[in-house]
Design an enzyme around this catalytic site. Structure first.
Site, PDB file in Angstrom:
ATOM      1  N   TRP A   1      12.317  36.665 -42.592  1.00 15.18           N
ATOM      2  CA  TRP A   1      10.795  36.242 -43.113  1.00 15.18           C
ATOM      3  C   TRP A   1      11.039  35.647 -44.503  1.00 15.18           C
ATOM      4  O   TRP A   1      10.105  35.273 -44.910  1.00 15.18           O
ATOM      5  CB  TRP A   1       9.910  37.216 -42.930  1.00 15.18           C
ATOM      6  CG  TRP A   1       9.493  37.624 -41.655  1.00 15.18           C
ATOM      7  CD1 TRP A   1      10.190  38.630 -41.031  1.00 15.18           C
ATOM      8  CD2 TRP A   1       8.490  37.088 -40.556  1.00 15.18           C
ATOM      9  NE1 TRP A   1       9.732  38.834 -39.687  1.00 15.18           N
ATOM     10  CE2 TRP A   1       8.647  37.968 -39.440  1.00 15.18           C
ATOM     11  CE3 TRP A   1       7.785  36.102 -40.519  1.00 15.18           C
ATOM     12  CZ2 TRP A   1       7.837  37.667 -38.228  1.00 15.18           C
ATOM     13  CZ3 TRP A   1       7.023  35.893 -39.503  1.00 15.18           C
ATOM     14  CH2 TRP A   1       7.061  36.445 -38.238  1.00 15.18           C
TER      15      TRP A   1
ATOM     16  N   ASP B   1       6.601  48.861 -37.127  1.00 13.27           N
ATOM     17  CA  ASP B   1       6.660  47.494 -37.796  1.00 13.27           C
ATOM     18  C   ASP B   1       6.973  47.562 -39.417  1.00 13.27           C
ATOM     19  O   ASP B   1       6.462  47.129 -40.030  1.00 13.27           O
ATOM     20  CB  ASP B   1       5.351  46.816 -37.615  1.00 13.27           C
ATOM     21  CG  ASP B   1       5.308  45.555 -37.633  1.00 13.27           C
ATOM     22  OD1 ASP B   1       6.437  44.749 -38.148  1.00 13.27           O
ATOM     23  OD2 ASP B   1       4.334  44.685 -37.723  1.00 13.27           O
TER      24      ASP B   1
ATOM     25  N   GLY C   1       9.482  35.506 -35.739  1.00  9.77           N
ATOM     26  CA  GLY C   1       9.403  35.546 -34.528  1.00  9.77           C
ATOM     27  C   GLY C   1       9.623  36.732 -33.848  1.00  9.77           C
ATOM     28  O   GLY C   1       9.927  36.983 -32.578  1.00  9.77           O
TER      29      GLY C   1
ATOM     30  N   GLU D   1       7.649  39.039 -33.282  1.00  6.30           N
ATOM     31  CA  GLU D   1       6.702  39.673 -32.163  1.00  6.30           C
ATOM     32  C   GLU D   1       6.945  38.882 -31.059  1.00  6.30           C
ATOM     33  O   GLU D   1       5.950  39.071 -29.988  1.00  6.30           O
ATOM     34  CB  GLU D   1       5.636  39.452 -32.842  1.00  6.30           C
ATOM     35  CG  GLU D   1       4.806  40.493 -34.050  1.00  6.30           C
ATOM     36  CD  GLU D   1       5.899  40.751 -34.953  1.00  6.30           C
ATOM     37  OE1 GLU D   1       6.258  39.699 -35.785  1.00  6.30           O
ATOM     38  OE2 GLU D   1       6.490  41.672 -35.278  1.00  6.30           O
TER      39      GLU D   1
END
Ligand SMILES: [Cu+2]
Length: 689
Positions: free
Chosen positions: A253, A314, A201, A203
């Site tokens: 992740w 990122d 999550g 983002e």
């Protein structure tokens, strides 16, 4: 006291004997624990093979001399589960005692006879199809096994346990709420009665963490937050007097690894939020884009190593950490490795988080408005992808890794999707090599700022591949003793978000390709020894197992929507006695960025996510007259936008499912656009006089 010395001795003896006998039984599942601590053999009982995440199997019936005979033993379709435009198939199947456990992007779980592919049971998650906080495609990277249960996380942020014999639900624990931006995509690990699982999550302005649960009851035992609250260690790397760290991302992740001797749990963390806007978060922003160790029993902090300070690209750490043992300068060392989106493999000592071979802090270009970090870590050794971009027509500036940007787009390599993205990296103790998939792609980075709203996208900028720019991949063997390239295979397609592999004692590395091919390589040389067309994007990590004396190799092939490979719902299993022939090749994924296909003339209505292609526009390209009003309507399940590339001269804004927005084009020109949350979705409007 009536208790005499003579009587105490036998009592103590009895007690100590009891202790010896009872001790192993205290482990809730001693058999699974033993398999998790051992080199991988006939069973593959956790996502990364065992607690090290090495994805290395000691099986060698299939080897470099006979692999050419390999054919399909069986193939099954998972009844349409996860078959659709919004899904990716990213799970590694698990096998124990001849039963295979497989999960799809819809969080549906299947138990199969590992010898025949026959369905034993199925669990349909019934997951809410309206979840709109999924960042990058509906996916699930796998399940865990222990105590007769099958454990996994769901996109609605629940952790679930099923009965491994029947598939019946045993418990379900919410870790968070998807409405607040939290989802789960990674596979958990089980060890010694506990389940460990990360949360996604990054983002959506969330607070990253790893959660430990009691395997039997589902009770939450602890939470290890990856972002410090004000006043906690690490909070000094965030602006004082703010609560920015509470929504700073650093999500997990990937599947953790665990060292039972050191009692430490290891994982890697994602990007900082907002992704591309560093203006409001001056400081290094711990523990974003880091490798972390916590105490497995309590979740207490042990050490961290930050790969990218104050990340605005990122450049997060999405691939699972790998534990390995090595000898450096004649000294036995306990290592940990992680392949980053930067294109480097980071090699550390897992006892203290210090670099194994050296990682140098070097000055980097500055952009004061982005509050860029003064230095960044540069590991000794080679990067697996280029780290500088060429200047392209229509852009003012191109740079190398860590080049900053503001509101004028800057071209960079690696792009923010990698290097290595979520794909796992195997390690072979035979060769001492890591097998690292990589993506070669240029991104134009721009900052535009965002306001935080609970459960809404919070990225503060964008990165998009310039229209027509090439994208490709690499698959590289990196020597763990030098961090240098031993061999490298160029790939026509992006490989860092697929291309996961397994290494075996048969001297082989098996890996999938986005064009549907499943390959066997010589682990020492990278030479291709065998290939087989599976018919669907072969982007999930393969594994290998043995039943009744026969070795099998398995891979789920269902494509990956981020890469654009062919969607499907297949599990393929291969053996030396297999009889099945290859399938017809699917359409290959794109090798250049941008919208493709025919131009629709005079069309003023565009559907987003039409024809069950969640990440697409239909028609993708339109030609209109000046003064035409074009209406975009979202017919999909997720929120999307249609946003003019880079300068954002027009923008539909966030369109919820069912939402529409009309935009009038009064200037002739060729307009490319994309979806801000899903920057691999492209469209084109050609406006003529
Ligand atoms: Cu979208």
């Amino acid at each position: 006291m009536r208790c005499h010395g003579q009587r105490l001795v036998p009592v103590l003896l009895t007690l100590s004997l009891l202790f010896l006998v009872v001790m192993p039984v205290w482990a809730a599942d001693p058999e699974i624990d033993r398999l998790l601590r051992s080199p991988v053999g006939k069973d593959w009982v956790t996502n990364g093979g065992n607690l090290t995440n090495q994805r290395y199997s000691t099986l060698k019936q299939i080897n470099t001399s006979n692999v050419k005979q390999l054919k399909g033993a069986w193939m099954i379709r998972l009844k349409g589960s996860g078959y659709g435009g919004k899904y990716s198939l990213e799970a590694t199947p698990l096998v124990k005692d001849g039963v295979m456990y497989m999960i799809t992007g819809n969080d549906d779980v299947f138990a199969l006879n590992a010898k025949t592919g026959e369905f034993l049971w199925e669990y349909w998650s019934g997951i809410n199809q309206k979840i709109n906080t999924v960042c990058c495609g509906w996916d699930n990277r796998g399940v865990a096994l222990g105590e007769g249960l099958v454990f996994f996380g769901q996109l609605d942020a629940n952790v679930v346990a099923l009965d491994a014999k029947t598939g019946k639900l045993v418990w379900k624990t919410p870790i968070e709420q998807w409405e607040n931006g939290y989802t789960i995509t990674s596979a958990p690990i089980y060890y010694d009665g506990m389940i460990y699982i990360g949360i996604s999550g990054g983002e959506f302005g969330v607070r990253g963490r790893v959660t430990a649960l009691d395997a039997k009851s589902g009770e939450i035992l602890w939470r290890a937050y990856t972002l410090p609250a004000p006043g906690e260690p690490g909070s000094e790397t965030w602006p004082p007097g703010t609560d920015h760290s509470m929504r700073g991302g650093a999500t997990v992740w990937n599947t953790p690894a665990l060292d039972p001797d050191l009692g430490l749990l290891y994982f890697a963390t994602g990007n900082c939020g907002p992704d591309y806007d560093g203006a409001s978060r001056e400081g290094d922003n711990l523990f974003c884009a880091s490798i972390m160790a916590v105490h497995a029993k309590t979740g207490a902090y042990a050490w961290h190593f930050q790969q990218v300070h104050h990340d605005i690209w990122d450049y997060d750490a999405a691939s699972p950490v790998v534990l390995f043992d090595t000898v450096i300068n004649g000294q036995q060392r306990k290592g940990i490795a992680e392949a980053g989106r930067t294109g480097w493999v980071y090699l550390l000592d897992r006892t203290d988080g210090k670099p194994l071979l050296g990682i140098e802090e070097r000055p980097v270009p500055q952009e004061p408005r982005q509050k860029t970090a003064k230095t960044q870590p540069f590991p000794v050794g080679d990067a697996i992808v280029p780290q500088c971009a060429d200047l392209l027509a229509g852009y003012d500036k191109a740079g190398c890794i860590f080049e900053p940007f503001w509101e004028t787009p800057v071209l960079l390599q690696p792009s923010g999707i990698g290097g290595t993205n979520w794909s796992p990296v195997p390690y072979s103790p035979d060769t001492g090599y890591f097998y690292v998939p990589g993506t070669v792609r240029t991104s134009a980075f721009t900052r535009f700022g965002d306001k935080f709203k609970l459960g809404k996208l919070y990225v503060g900028g964008s990165q998009s591949a310039p229209i027509g720019s090439p994208q490709s991949g690499t698959f590289t063997a990196i020597d763990s003793k030098t961090n240098k390239i031993v061999w490298q295979n160029q790939q026509p397609y992006r490989t860092g978000q697929g291309g996961g592999a397994v290494a075996t004692a048969g001297g082989l590395v098996f890996r999938g390709g986005s064009d549907g091919n499943f390959l066997a390589l010589d682990a020492r040389t990278g030479e291709e020894l065998w290939r087989f067309q599976t018919g669907f994007g072969a982007d999930a990590p393969p594994m290998t197992y043995e039943v009744d004396g026969e070795q099998y190799v398995a891979i789920a092939t269902g494509g990956n929507q981020s890469i654009g490979s062919a969607n499907g719902d297949a599990v393929w299993v291969f053996s030396l006695k297999g009889q099945l022939q290859p399938l017809w090749p699917p359409p290959p994924p794109p090798t250049v960025a941008g919208p493709t296909g025919p131009i629709a003339e005079g069309v003023d209505k565009v559907e987003i996510a039409n024809n069950n292609r969640e990440y697409g526009y239909g028609p993708m390209r339109i030609r209109i007259k000046v003064g035409t009003t074009v209406t975009w309507t979202n017919v999909g399940d997720l929120n999307h936008t249609a946003t003019a590339m880079e300068k954002r001269v027009w923008d539909t804004g966030d369109l919820a499912p069912g939402g529409s927005k009309a935009i009038t084009f009064n200037e002739p020109g060729v307009y490319y656009y994309l979806c801000t949350p899903h920057p691999w979705m492209y469209g084109q409007v050609i406006v003529e006089q």
